[in-house]
Design a protein around this motif. Structure first.
Motif, PDB file in Angstrom:
ATOM      1  N   ASN A 244      26.829  40.765  45.241  1.00  0.00           N
ATOM      2  CA  ASN A 244      27.940  39.483  45.889  1.00  0.00           C
ATOM      3  C   ASN A 244      26.974  38.403  46.426  1.00  0.00           C
ATOM      4  OD1 ASN A 244      30.896  40.705  45.369  1.00  0.00           O
ATOM      5  ND2 ASN A 244      29.936  41.857  47.097  1.00  0.00           N
ATOM      6  N   PHE A 245      27.234  37.545  46.797  1.00  0.00           N
ATOM      7  CA  PHE A 245      26.015  36.589  47.280  1.00  0.00           C
ATOM      8  C   PHE A 245      26.552  35.487  48.147  1.00  0.00           C
ATOM      9  CE2 PHE A 245      23.950  37.805  42.881  1.00  0.00           C
ATOM     10  CZ  PHE A 245      23.089  38.272  43.658  1.00  0.00           C
ATOM     11  N   ASP A 246      26.103  35.518  49.496  1.00  0.00           N
ATOM     12  CA  ASP A 246      26.749  34.170  50.299  1.00  0.00           C
ATOM     13  C   ASP A 246      25.859  32.722  49.512  1.00  0.00           C
ATOM     14  OD1 ASP A 246      27.850  35.719  52.374  1.00  0.00           O
ATOM     15  OD2 ASP A 246      25.595  36.106  53.164  1.00  0.00           O
ATOM     16  N   ILE A 247      27.305  32.254  49.181  1.00  0.00           N
ATOM     17  CA  ILE A 247      26.518  30.968  48.660  1.00  0.00           C
ATOM     18  C   ILE A 247      26.796  29.596  49.486  1.00  0.00           C
ATOM     19  CG2 ILE A 247      29.100  31.266  47.760  1.00  0.00           C
ATOM     20  CD1 ILE A 247      27.519  29.685  44.936  1.00  0.00           C
ATOM     21  N   THR A 248      26.374  28.604  49.653  1.00  0.00           N
ATOM     22  CA  THR A 248      26.805  27.353  50.331  1.00  0.00           C
ATOM     23  C   THR A 248      26.665  26.203  49.540  1.00  0.00           C
ATOM     24  OG1 THR A 248      25.746  28.791  52.342  1.00  0.00           O
ATOM     25  CG2 THR A 248      26.315  26.340  52.586  1.00  0.00           C
ATOM     26  N   HIS A 249      27.696  25.348  49.688  1.00  0.00           N
ATOM     27  CA  HIS A 249      27.280  24.707  48.542  1.00  0.00           C
ATOM     28  C   HIS A 249      26.712  23.269  49.251  1.00  0.00           C
ATOM     29  CE1 HIS A 249      28.894  20.900  46.898  1.00  0.00           C
ATOM     30  NE2 HIS A 249      29.110  21.323  45.743  1.00  0.00           N
TER      31      HIS A 249
ATOM     32  N   LEU B 188      33.198  34.380  40.621  1.00  0.00           N
ATOM     33  CA  LEU B 188      33.989  34.319  41.029  1.00  0.00           C
ATOM     34  C   LEU B 188      34.042  34.429  42.560  1.00  0.00           C
ATOM     35  CD1 LEU B 188      35.742  37.276  39.504  1.00  0.00           C
ATOM     36  CD2 LEU B 188      36.392  34.983  38.834  1.00  0.00           C
ATOM     37  N   PHE B 189      34.812  33.353  43.260  1.00  0.00           N
ATOM     38  CA  PHE B 189      33.914  32.721  44.216  1.00  0.00           C
ATOM     39  C   PHE B 189      35.649  33.059  45.239  1.00  0.00           C
ATOM     40  CE2 PHE B 189      32.324  28.759  42.533  1.00  0.00           C
ATOM     41  CZ  PHE B 189      31.585  29.248  42.589  1.00  0.00           C
ATOM     42  N   SER B 190      35.208  33.544  46.565  1.00  0.00           N
ATOM     43  CA  SER B 190      36.556  34.583  47.354  1.00  0.00           C
ATOM     44  C   SER B 190      35.922  34.444  48.619  1.00  0.00           C
ATOM     45  CB  SER B 190      36.209  36.137  47.402  1.00  0.00           C
ATOM     46  OG  SER B 190      35.138  36.470  47.310  1.00  0.00           O
ATOM     47  N   LEU B 191      36.869  34.265  49.643  1.00  0.00           N
ATOM     48  CA  LEU B 191      36.409  33.972  51.138  1.00  0.00           C
ATOM     49  C   LEU B 191      35.266  35.571  52.242  1.00  0.00           C
ATOM     50  CD1 LEU B 191      40.111  32.903  51.950  1.00  0.00           C
ATOM     51  CD2 LEU B 191      38.136  31.408  51.487  1.00  0.00           C
ATOM     52  N   SER B 192      34.658  35.050  52.560  1.00  0.00           N
ATOM     53  CA  SER B 192      33.766  35.946  53.583  1.00  0.00           C
ATOM     54  C   SER B 192      34.612  36.811  54.696  1.00  0.00           C
ATOM     55  CB  SER B 192      32.441  35.658  53.709  1.00  0.00           C
ATOM     56  OG  SER B 192      33.132  34.711  54.473  1.00  0.00           O
ATOM     57  N   GLY B 193      34.201  37.828  55.133  1.00  0.00           N
ATOM     58  CA  GLY B 193      34.711  38.773  56.397  1.00  0.00           C
ATOM     59  C   GLY B 193      34.893  39.958  55.746  1.00  0.00           C
ATOM     60  N   ASN B 194      35.518  40.493  56.506  1.00  0.00           N
ATOM     61  CA  ASN B 194      35.714  42.563  56.376  1.00  0.00           C
ATOM     62  C   ASN B 194      37.318  42.121  56.792  1.00  0.00           C
ATOM     63  OD1 ASN B 194      32.904  42.651  55.684  1.00  0.00           O
ATOM     64  ND2 ASN B 194      33.057  42.983  58.758  1.00  0.00           N
ATOM     65  N   THR B 195      38.040  42.759  56.094  1.00  0.00           N
ATOM     66  CA  THR B 195      39.155  43.600  55.973  1.00  0.00           C
ATOM     67  C   THR B 195      39.518  44.616  56.276  1.00  0.00           C
ATOM     68  OG1 THR B 195      39.505  42.802  54.017  1.00  0.00           O
ATOM     69  CG2 THR B 195      40.023  40.557  54.987  1.00  0.00           C
ATOM     70  N   GLU B 196      40.802  45.105  56.802  1.00  0.00           N
ATOM     71  CA  GLU B 196      41.261  46.561  56.225  1.00  0.00           C
ATOM     72  C   GLU B 196      41.006  46.952  54.938  1.00  0.00           C
ATOM     73  OE1 GLU B 196      44.107  49.361  58.454  1.00  0.00           O
ATOM     74  OE2 GLU B 196      44.224  47.059  59.256  1.00  0.00           O
TER      75      GLU B 196
ATOM     76  N   GLN C  12      31.490  23.805  51.802  1.00  0.00           N
ATOM     77  CA  GLN C  12      32.003  25.002  51.928  1.00  0.00           C
ATOM     78  C   GLN C  12      31.289  26.688  51.646  1.00  0.00           C
ATOM     79  OE1 GLN C  12      36.078  25.101  49.880  1.00  0.00           O
ATOM     80  NE2 GLN C  12      36.755  24.185  51.719  1.00  0.00           N
ATOM     81  N   SER C  13      31.225  27.671  52.312  1.00  0.00           N
ATOM     82  CA  SER C  13      30.375  28.729  52.158  1.00  0.00           C
ATOM     83  C   SER C  13      32.177  29.606  51.619  1.00  0.00           C
ATOM     84  CB  SER C  13      30.139  28.878  52.838  1.00  0.00           C
ATOM     85  OG  SER C  13      28.592  28.633  53.652  1.00  0.00           O
ATOM     86  N   ALA C  14      30.970  30.688  50.872  1.00  0.00           N
ATOM     87  CA  ALA C  14      31.796  32.141  50.500  1.00  0.00           C
ATOM     88  C   ALA C  14      31.042  33.085  50.016  1.00  0.00           C
ATOM     89  CB  ALA C  14      33.066  30.906  49.234  1.00  0.00           C
ATOM     90  N   ILE C  15      31.948  33.496  49.393  1.00  0.00           N
ATOM     91  CA  ILE C  15      30.802  35.089  48.065  1.00  0.00           C
ATOM     92  C   ILE C  15      30.812  34.698  46.888  1.00  0.00           C
ATOM     93  CG2 ILE C  15      31.410  37.175  47.756  1.00  0.00           C
ATOM     94  CD1 ILE C  15      30.678  36.646  50.875  1.00  0.00           C
ATOM     95  N   ALA C  16      29.620  34.629  46.197  1.00  0.00           N
ATOM     96  CA  ALA C  16      29.512  34.392  44.765  1.00  0.00           C
ATOM     97  C   ALA C  16      29.887  35.862  44.139  1.00  0.00           C
ATOM     98  CB  ALA C  16      28.960  33.504  44.252  1.00  0.00           C
TER      99      ALA C  16
END
Length: 811
Positions: free
Chosen positions: A593-598, A626-634, A648-652
């Motif tokens: 996983n990578f933090d990606i910023t346009h 694949l791009f997905s939203l970042s953050g920690n979910t339960e 925008q920023s996402a997770i690649a």
């Protein structure tokens, strides 16, 4: 005369209040109540030595200790450059304009200190006797790959600007790429400043170039002129005395700039790379990554000292060592080149788990972790009976369907009143009002199918659907509230097209059933590296590289095994070759996983699964992330993003070798040059930047699709929906999914109407006729494997053919 006359007054009472008892040993609770939350600041309350008030002597002593520790750390950082056999300071000279002469720039720097040396196209060393240092120049052409590779291993980067030609698109791409991959100390020089006439215009040129560089690097306020001997001398002094800033991720590993390559004469021979070890100690047990060649094992590491002059031999250069001095050889702990787990182990696990079959006999969509309406016994719909008030379930069994109680006082008017009482019009009650069973079936319906609902004509229904969707297309262009919305063709069965999708009551908290995903996961997914505790594994791998190995500053021969012979044909001595030692497990493949910023410079959106060239540390790959939203979910479920829009920023995510630590990452994209403006654009653009994050194979990327419908008939909270489904079977299949509206209402499917996909739904409140009703479906998408990138970034044909499966896949 007194200003006022004293008046006499009596006591209000004769009661005498005795004094309260003054205890010197109060309880802890009494002291806490008396303090009222105040924290004492007295000296006696400070527990640790750092909290004590120090005297002037102690403060001076502490400052002296800090100064000595800082001086010792500085000596440790520069010890690799000190001494007769110290490592040279690597200086990468990068041209940014088309008319730059790199060899002339290096000659100006050397001549300022009267250094006589022949400037070659490849890297070479010079000895600076005035400062007792050695410099190793790495001159490069205007090649993006060579510039990035040279700056990656350089202690100092020197940007060369032109006083006559502006920096073009390729020059800006070089600046941004070097800046975002991590760069050590930077200096900027200008060439051919004496050609600017009149001479009084030269300060303005310097000021303009300084303004241009501060846009990228705010600390670059000084521009050195190569035509001035004094400024060149000052720059050489800075190169020889300044401590390099270094790069964090590079200093955690062992690395080397290759000075010489010796190719084997036999087929089974080893390739020898010669250079000076930098960073951490070089270990023979760890794998090494060489430029774009790939990853290899080390056969052995031998010493390679430079020939020294022996005074007793009359000043002749002799070799100080006789024979081969082996410094380190690998042992049984050497890493192998396997990037996946053995297949035999995986097969045993699969057999132990049992056969995994795709569910084919389900009657309803999967909602959270349960298939509704899919029990073994068929659920028969039983119409509610007209029963007297207070009738129990046991008594109701004795009332037949076609016989009603003659003594029942329940008539039609009372049924209508009961219906109004059972459906409260309070949206703040949530689902409680609609969760209870309502006796609406027993009473007269508001719009019975036989009276109110008329089966529409197929032609009229198709025309209405086309007009409805055309209106929605205009709304989507103006307001992008539903980026995941799809439209089903009336002749396509939704339960077949969306067979892999499921429902979730909550995207953040609902459990994700992984057993349903096993038939669709990639073949190599179960063989990927599994990391239970990323932070502990990362710290252990980094600490392991701190001790052992060949000491930094040693010139060595690194013997590599298994280097392909065809690389000898493509090897060019003028292009820098770098060697990086990989940490333990960094060759093993996992879901990274990578933090990606346009990047703001790239105005277009980046589509997911689109082919990109990724550079992470010393390695480059061709990926379809694949791009997905970042953050920690339960539940560790994250929404899939079809596009990464500007800003925008996402997770690649993709499948590739792991990289420990926060390593800067560059994302390049091949583009078609725009020649309409008359300027030569670069066929490669830096579209995004990022940072390596913790890899995880348990992170679920859920692709969402939204089916929307139109309210056809509204009566209070009961609504007839159309244009969401187009046959009765689809409504029955997705009946368990919760409904929602754009304005925040929630509901559920009550019953189907007709054969064209119309259905009746109940909501928790009144909905607006212009509101759209939607249902959300989710499917897990799997990351794709990365391919190692070889060749130049700007060469034609250096990329692979794009996969046909890059298009959006709804199945």
């Amino acid at each position: 005369m007194p200003s006022a006359v004293a008046t006499h007054s009596h006591r209000p009472t004769t009661k005498v209040v005795p004094k309260s008892f003054k205890s010197k040993k109060a309880t802890k609770g009494a002291l806490r109540d008396q303090a009222k939350g105040k924290v004492p600041n007295e000296r006696g309350q400070r527990k640790t030595p750092h909290q004590q008030v120090m005297s002037k002597f102690d403060r001076r002593n502490q400052a002296k200790q800090r100064q000595l520790a800082k001086h010792k750390e500085h000596q440790k950082e520069t010890s690799v450059f000190s001494g007769r056999d110290g490592a040279p300071r690597i200086v990468a000279v990068v041209p940014l304009c088309a008319n730059i002469d790199v060899s002339a720039a290096i000659s100006h720097l050397n001549s300022s200190l009267d250094i006589e040396s022949e400037v070659s196209g490849a890297g070479f060393r010079v000895s600076v006797d005035r400062f007792k240092q050695k410099l190793q120049y790495v001159p490069v052409n205007r090649d993006l790959t060579a510039c990035i590779d040279a700056a990656r291993v350089a202690d100092f980067v020197v940007f060369v600007l032109s006083s006559e030609v502006e920096v073009d698109a390729l020059g800006e791409l070089i600046i941004r790429s070097i800046e975002n991959q991590g760069m050590s100390t930077l200096f900027t020089v200008v060439q051919d400043l004496d050609k600017i006439q009149p001479a009084k215009a030269r300060p303005d040129v310097i000021k303009s170039l300084a303004s241009f560089m501060t846009h990228f690097h705010p600390g670059q306020e000084k521009i050195y002129s190569l035509d001035s001997r004094q400024e060149c001398s000052n720059l050489m002094r800075s190169l020889c005395t300044t401590t390099p800033k270094g790069i964090n991720w590079r200093d955690q590993r062992s690395w080397m700039l290759v000075d010489e390559v010796q190719w084997p004469s036999a087929e089974d021979g080893s390739t020898v790379l010669t250079g000076v070890v930098r960073g951490k100690g070089l270990k023979a047990d760890r794998l090494v990554h060489v430029g774009d060649w790939g990853t290899f094992q080390i056969e052995k590491i031998t010493a390679a000292p430079l020939p020294t002059k022996n005074r007793k031999e009359g000043g002749m250069a002799v070799d100080a060592t006789e024979g081969e001095n082996i410094l380190e050889v690998p042992d049984e702990d050497q890493d192998d080149l396997a990037d996946l787990a053995p297949e035999e182990v995986v097969m045993d696990d699969v057999d132990a788990e049992g056969d995994v079959k795709e569910p084919t006999s389900k009657k309803g969509v999967l909602l959270d972790d349960h298939h509704y309406f899919s029990e073994e016994e068929r659920e028969e719909y039983t119409a509610p009976k007209k029963l007297p008030k207070g009738t129990s379930n046991y008594q109701a069994a004795w009332f037949l369907d076609d016989v009603s109680d003659s003594e029942s006082e329940l008539d039609d008017e009372e049924m209508e009143d009961a219906q109004d009482e059972d459906i409260p019009a309070a949206p703040e009650d949530g689902m409680e009002g609609v969760a209870n069973k309502e006796p609406t079936e027993a009473a007269m319906s508001e719009y019975p199918q036989s009276e109110m609902f008329v089966e529409p004509n197929e032609d009229d229904d198709a025309a209405g659907l086309e007009a409805y969707r055309a209106r929605k297309r205009d709304e989507a262009e103006e307001d992008k509230e539903f980026p995941d919305e799809i439209e089903l063709h009336p002749n396509v069965l939704a339960r077949e097209r969306l067979a892999k999708y499921r429902g979730l009551k909550s995207l953040r908290t609902s459990p994700w059933n992984t057993e349903e995903d096993r038939p669709y996961q990639p073949e190599e997914w179960s063989r990927l590296l599994q990391i239970s505790d990323y932070q502990s594994s990362r710290n252990r791998s980094i600490r392991e590289a701190l001790v052992g190995g060949v000491a930094p500053g040693t010139r060595v021969h690194v013997h590599l095994k298994g280097v392909p012979r065809d690389l000898e044909k493509s090897y060019t001595p003028s292009r820098p070759v770098t060697l990086f030692s990989l940490l333990r497990h960094e060759n093993k493949k996992t879901s990274v996983n990578f933090d990606i910023t346009h990047k703001e410079d790239y105005e277009k959106s980046i589509k997911a699964k689109e082919e990109l060239i990724v550079q992470c540390g010393p390695r480059r790959f061709i990926v379809n992330p694949l791009f997905s939203l970042s953050g920690n979910t339960e539940n560790d479920v994250h929404k899939y993003c079809r596009y990464l829009h500007p800003g925008q920023s996402a997770i690649a995510t993709f499948m590739g070798p792991i990289t420990w630590g926060s390593v800067p990452t560059l994302f390049f994209k091949r583009t078609i040059p725009d020649t309409e403006n008359g300027e030569a654009d670069v066929p490669l653009q830096l579209v995004a930047t990022g940072t390596a994050r913790a890899p995880s194979t348990s992170r679920v990327i859920a692709k969402r699709v939204i089916l929307t419908g139109h309210p056809y008939h509204i009566h209070k909270k009961v609504v007839t929906i159309r244009y969401m489904f187009f046959n009765r079977e689809d409504v029955e299949w997705f009946k368990a999914l919760p409904l929602w509206t754009r304005r925040g209402r929630s509901g559920y499917i009550k019953e189907t109407l007709g054969t064209h996909g119309y259905f009746k739904a109940n909501f928790d409140g009144r909905i607006n006729p212009q509101d759209a009703v939607g249902v959300s479906l989710y499917k897990r998408v799997w990351p794709r494997s990365a391919i190692p990138f070889t060749g130049s970034l700007l060469e034609e044909g250096a990329t692979v053919v794009q996969n046909e499966a890059m298009d959006e896949d709804i199945q």
